[in-house]
Design a protein around this motif. Structure first.
Motif: not given
Ligand SMILES: Cc1cc2nc3c(=O)[nH]c(=O)nc-3n(C[C@H](O)[C@H](O)[C@H](O)COP(=O)(O)OP(=O)(O)OC[C@H]3O[C@@H](n4cnc5c(N)ncnc54)[C@H](O)[C@@H]3O)c2cc1C
Ligand SMILES: Cc1cc2nc3c(=O)[nH]c(=O)nc-3n(C[C@H](O)[C@H](O)[C@H](O)COP(=O)(O)OP(=O)(O)OC[C@H]3O[C@@H](n4cnc5c(N)ncnc54)[C@H](O)[C@@H]3O)c2cc1C
Lengths: 384, 470
Positions: B90, B92-93, B116, B124-125, B160, B162, B188, B240, B406
């Motif tokens: 992954g 993301g954050m 990926h 992301k927020p 890439t 998985v 993920l 939002e 928000k």
């Molecule tokens: C519009 C919006 C506003 C938000 N506002 C808030 C807020 O105000 N406050 C708050 O606390 N939270 C908020 N959130 C939620 C917060 O942003 C998420 O909880 C957080 O970003 C999640 O991070 P993550 O890394 O778990 O997931 P993600 O950001 O979804 O990252 C997942 C990662 O996994 C990768 N991946 C998936 N499958 C595979 C695979 N098979 N192989 C390789 N890589 C893979 C993806 O490419 C991605 O990089 C908001 C979300 C959104 C959409």
């Protein structure tokens, strides 16, 4: 000569799904055809350019060209994993035939996906069972869409069809009684392109054998010359093509993978064989059988996942497929080279399996999309 | 006389005719100029005539951008380090937070990130407030993945996917080959649920849960001065986006099975207040209904509702709920339900495999299975996993927390009462115009609250009260 099942044998009391084998039974049948009919001819195919027509017909009659065609499968699903495995079994012994098989199944795939019912009714079943043999001339348009070269074929729209002109340098699995699929740009509006099926016996169309290749000589590869060839509307595969192409791309590329898988498995067989007598020196080589066997096992596991998602027409998914395709090129080259080194001087003999597999491996790496093409395309799509 | 010979290329097959060499086999002695070649002469490789030849000129120079596409090469070179590596899936954050915690702990540990997406670091927020902050999608990127990877000393495999995990042999299956791991962390994420609407292809329909999807939405939106955006789902994300879009001057229709927005999270009174505020800003609310079909023609969507009404829109944002990405885990034999199940050590059902962030499902202090798709939990979870890997047996406590919504038109802060706690009731504590404070009492004890407007500034004080009470 054992009589190949042809459409003549078609008995109206048996349904299509009874007539053709599926799953393991199909793969066993393919293996039997390979062992009994193909293996004895391999050198003649490679060295003398014999075209394995009968083997192709038998493969078609067994059901090996239709597993990826959802409209013809027992469950309405596309079984790309089986299509890949069947091609690998063939390519393990003779990749020339694995390649002609790719030409055939890819032509069938285009027709399956065509929105034009006329062309489907006319050709799908015949191509899927091997009664009509044929190929695909999409290398040029694919390279064109990736910004590598201009489109080489033009079409003039007329009543009931198109008049086609131009030349393609090499298209395989062709002959007087074969068909293939091709793409042309409309002369008055080159941004519009059409895709169609061509009967090689059409007036104005000619096949020219000019070049001699280092392998794949038995693939009936010709330069295709169109001189005012009329293509009736019923042979249109797609017009317009952008969305259609998006829907066939992943399948087109995925289907090539069986060639490389077979080549690598053959290299592994060869290396294991030579290790029986040479392991005390072969252990100094970089790429060993256990590593290669692990690589191909992992690779097939990756194929099995992506094979179930070929219906996804997003660029994102296509990049996954391109990466998979690039990997098989790289693995094939590595395996081919390693096989050469494992066999030592025996590999250098004219009829050795290793040198043939190495030559075939280069083909896996250069047939469109080649390694360089894939890298350029991934860059173009913005995923690098 | 020395002559500058030219070269001509066959545009069909790439054969090059070099005037200096000629084509003696076809009767063209060396030095035969292209102009002097007879019309009947044929290209030796494909049989076309000289008409299909052009003067050879060098192609436009192009610098190959292959450094990062050589996926298999990098898997190859990684093969020998990866068996000792911690691999994070992954970008993301959650993934980046995880890696910085691991780095704090050990400077030499080999860490590999496979994602990926690009892995570029962004918050992301901010996706749902970017229009009014006048931010182009790319401006949301705080640092590129490559730079962040270099700073943290991580090997990065971007773009890439998985495909499978062979946990028995500790191998990852990628389109570019197989890779060994020592410890594996799944970050993920999640995705917006996909609903196939009858009658439609997917054109004009957007699901937005990451920067790439948002970029694609903005590419379409930004070419229109005033767009009409239909949003299905008046949950957190739907509301939002509705607020951000309407405040930026677009028309918004908000569709939900509930009568009023955010009704799952807010007490009825506050949900009604939000509806009022939205409507005063021009959001059209279609409550108590859903979409029955979507038709697209001429770059416009006709959205048919179950209540018989239709909406003409340029886009439809489908925001009906987040779904953790569990396919990979499920396929690989890791226990999942709605999310990837983790225990209080953040461990999955497979040894040496942890999970963090939006992809996970937890058991909260009340024994309920919950998803926590927020940022704050990620920070705590990353510390727990880093601790566990360093053999420090810390545990994750999954408590309720404040959710900030928000919607600048009506700022909201909510601390939802614990799940299954439906024996209490909401009470209005204070109210000044749009600013309201409501508390949830059960058996005389406050277990949740909801604040709007200026009262949201006091959310922390309210939260302390709840913590003290429990
Ligand atoms: C519009 C919006 C506003 C938000 N506002 C808030 C807020 O105000 N406050 C708050 O606390 N939270 C908020 N959130 C939620 C917060 O942003 C998420 O909880 C957080 O970003 C999640 O991070 P993550 O890394 O778990 O997931 P993600 O950001 O979804 O990252 C997942 C990662 O996994 C990768 N991946 C998936 N499958 C595979 C695979 N098979 N192989 C390789 N890589 C893979 C993806 O490419 C991605 O990089 C908001 C979300 C959104 C959409
Ligand atoms: C044995 C064999 C069988 C084949 N079978 C098929 C088949 O069945 N179907 C099919 O579609 N393809 C087939 N091909 C073609 C193959 O897929 C490749 O596309 C082909 O080999 C060319 O790829 P390349 O990598 O050499 O092209 P590249 O190296 O990318 O070359 C780019 C192209 O640009 C052209 N070019 C360069 N400069 C110019 C210019 N200024 N103007 C115009 N053009 C220019 C060159 O002629 C060249 O063709 C076959 C090839 C072989 C060897």
């Amino acid at each position: 000569m054992s009589a190949p099942m042809s459409s003549m044998d078609f008995d109206s009391t048996t349904s299509i799904s009874d007539k053709f084998l599926i799953g393991d039974a199909l793969l066993e049948r393919v293996k039997k055809i390979v062992d009994e009919d193909l293996a004895p001819q391999v050198l003649a195919i490679d060295r003398e350019g014999i075209y394995p027509k009968e083997v192709m017909q038998k493969l078609g009659a067994a059901g090996a060209f239709r597993r990826h065609l959802p409209s013809l499968t027992e469950d309405g699903k596309a079984h790309f994993d089986e299509a890949m495995r069947a091609m690998a079994i063939v390519s393990r012994v003779c990749m020339n035939t694995g390649f002609t098989m790719w030409c055939q199944v890819t032509l069938a795939w285009y027709i399956e996906k065509s929105p034009n019912a006329e062309v489907r009714n006319k050709l799908l079943e015949k191509v899927a069972c091997g009664e009509v043999l044929g190929g695909t001339a999409l290398s040029n348009p694919m390279k064109h869409l990736s910004g590598i070269e201009p489109l080489k074929i033009t079409a003039t729209e007329v009543d009931n069809g198109f008049i086609i002109n131009g030349t393609l340098p090499w298209v395989s699995n062709l002959g007087e009684d074969h068909w293939f699929a091709s793409i042309a740009a409309i002369d008055t509006d080159p941004t519009r392109k059409v895709m169609f099926a061509v009967d090689c016996s059409s007036p104005g169309f000619s096949l020219r054998q000019c070049a001699e290749f280092i392998a794949l000589e038995g693939s009936q590869t010709f330069a295709c010359h169109y001189d005012n060839v009329f293509i009736p509307k019923e042979c249109l595969i797609a017009d317009p093509i952008p969305e259609y192409l998006q829907s066939i791309k992943a399948g087109f590329v995925f289907l090539q993978i069986g060639m490389g898988v077979g080549v690598i498995q053959a290299c592994s067989d060869y290396m294991h064989e030579f290790n029986q007598s040479l392991s005390h020196v072969n252990c100094y080589l970089d790429y060993q059988t256990d590593e290669l066997d692990q690589d191909i096992k992992d690779y097939i596991a990756a194929c099995d996942v992506l094979a179930t998602e070929i219906g996804d027409s997003s660029d994102r998914f296509f990049v996954d497929i391109l990466k998979l395709r690039k990997t098989i090129s790289e693995l094939s080259l590595k395996a081919g080279e390693s096989a050469m080194l494992h066999g030592g001087a025996r590999s250098y003999l004219h009829d050795s399996v290793a040198q043939r597999k190495l030559r075939e491996a280069y083909f896996v790496a250069m047939i469109s999309p080649s390694i360089k093409h894939i890298r350029k395309e991934i860059d173009r799509l913005g995923y690098c | 006389m020395s002559q500058a010979y030219q070269k001509y290329i066959c545009v069909i097959c790439g054969y090059i005719y070099d005037e200096e060499l000629g084509d003696p086999e076809s009767g063209l002695p060396s030095g035969t100029l292209f102009a002097d070649i007879p019309d009947e002469w044929e290209c030796p490789d494909c049989g076309v005539t000289k008409q299909d030849f052009i003067l050879l000129t060098a192609p436009e120079p192009e610098v190959a951008n292959v450094s990062k596409t050589s996926g298999f090469d990098s898997v190859l070179t990684l093969k020998h380090v990866s068996k000792d590596a911690i691999v994070v899936l992954g970008g993301g954050m959650a993934a980046w937070e995880m890696i910085s915690q691991l780095r704090k702990q050990d400077n030499d540990q080999a860490i590999i990130m496979i994602t990926h997406c690009s892995g570029d670091v962004y918050s992301k927020p901010q996706l749902s407030t970017a229009l009014n902050k006048q931010k182009e999608p790319n401006k949301l990127i705080q640092i590129s993945a490559a730079d962040q990877a270099a700073t943290l000393g991580v090997t990065l495999l971007p773009y890439t996917r998985v495909l499978a995990i062979d946990s028995d042999h500790k191998r990852l299956i990628l389109p570019t080959g197989g890779l060994q791991y020592n410890k594996l962390i799944l970050a993920l994420g999640a995705n917006q649920k996909y609903i196939p609407f009858p009658g439609s292809d997917t054109k004009g329909i957007h699901r937005i849960n990451d920067l790439e999807q948002y970029r694609s939405f903005r590419e379409h939106l930004d070419v229109l001065d005033k767009a009409h955006v239909a949003i299905l789902g008046s949950g957190l994300i739907g509301c939002e986006f509705a607020d951000d879009l309407v405040s930026a001057g677009h028309d918004v229709s908000l569709i939900d099975l509930s009568e009023t927005p955010l009704s799952h999270l807010l007490p009825t009174q506050l949900s009604g207040k939000l509806a009022e505020v939205f409507e005063s800003k021009g959001v059209q609310i279609f409550g108590g209904t859903t979409i029955s079909e979507v038709k697209s023609a001429d770059a416009k969507l006709t959205v048919g509702l179950a209540n018989g009404k239709t909406i003409k829109a340029d886009f439809l944002i489908s925001a009906v709920g987040l779904q953790p990405n569990i396919d990979l885990a499920k396929r690989s034999g890791i226990d999942t339900q709605r999310g990837i199940l983790v225990d209080d050590r953040m461990q999955t059902s497979c040894e040496d495999i942890y999970a963090i962030g939006d992809c996970t499902e937890h058991i909260d202090t009340g024994g309920n299975k919950v998803l926590l798709p927020y940022i704050k939990p990620i920070l705590k979870q990353a510390k727990v996993i880093a601790g566990q890997i360093a053999a420090d047996d810390i545990h994750y406590e999954c408590n309720t927390d404040v959710v900030v919504i928000k919607t600048p038109s009506l700022p909201l802060s909510v601390c939802p009462p614990p799940l299954k706690d439906d024996s209490g009731a909401w009470k209005l504590v204070e109210s000044q115009g749009e600013s309201m404070a409501l508390a949830y009492y059960r058996a005389g004890q406050m277990t949740g609250f909801a604040l709007s407007g200026s009262f949201t500034k006091k959310a922390n004080d309210w939260f302390q009260q709840i913590k003290l009470a429990s």
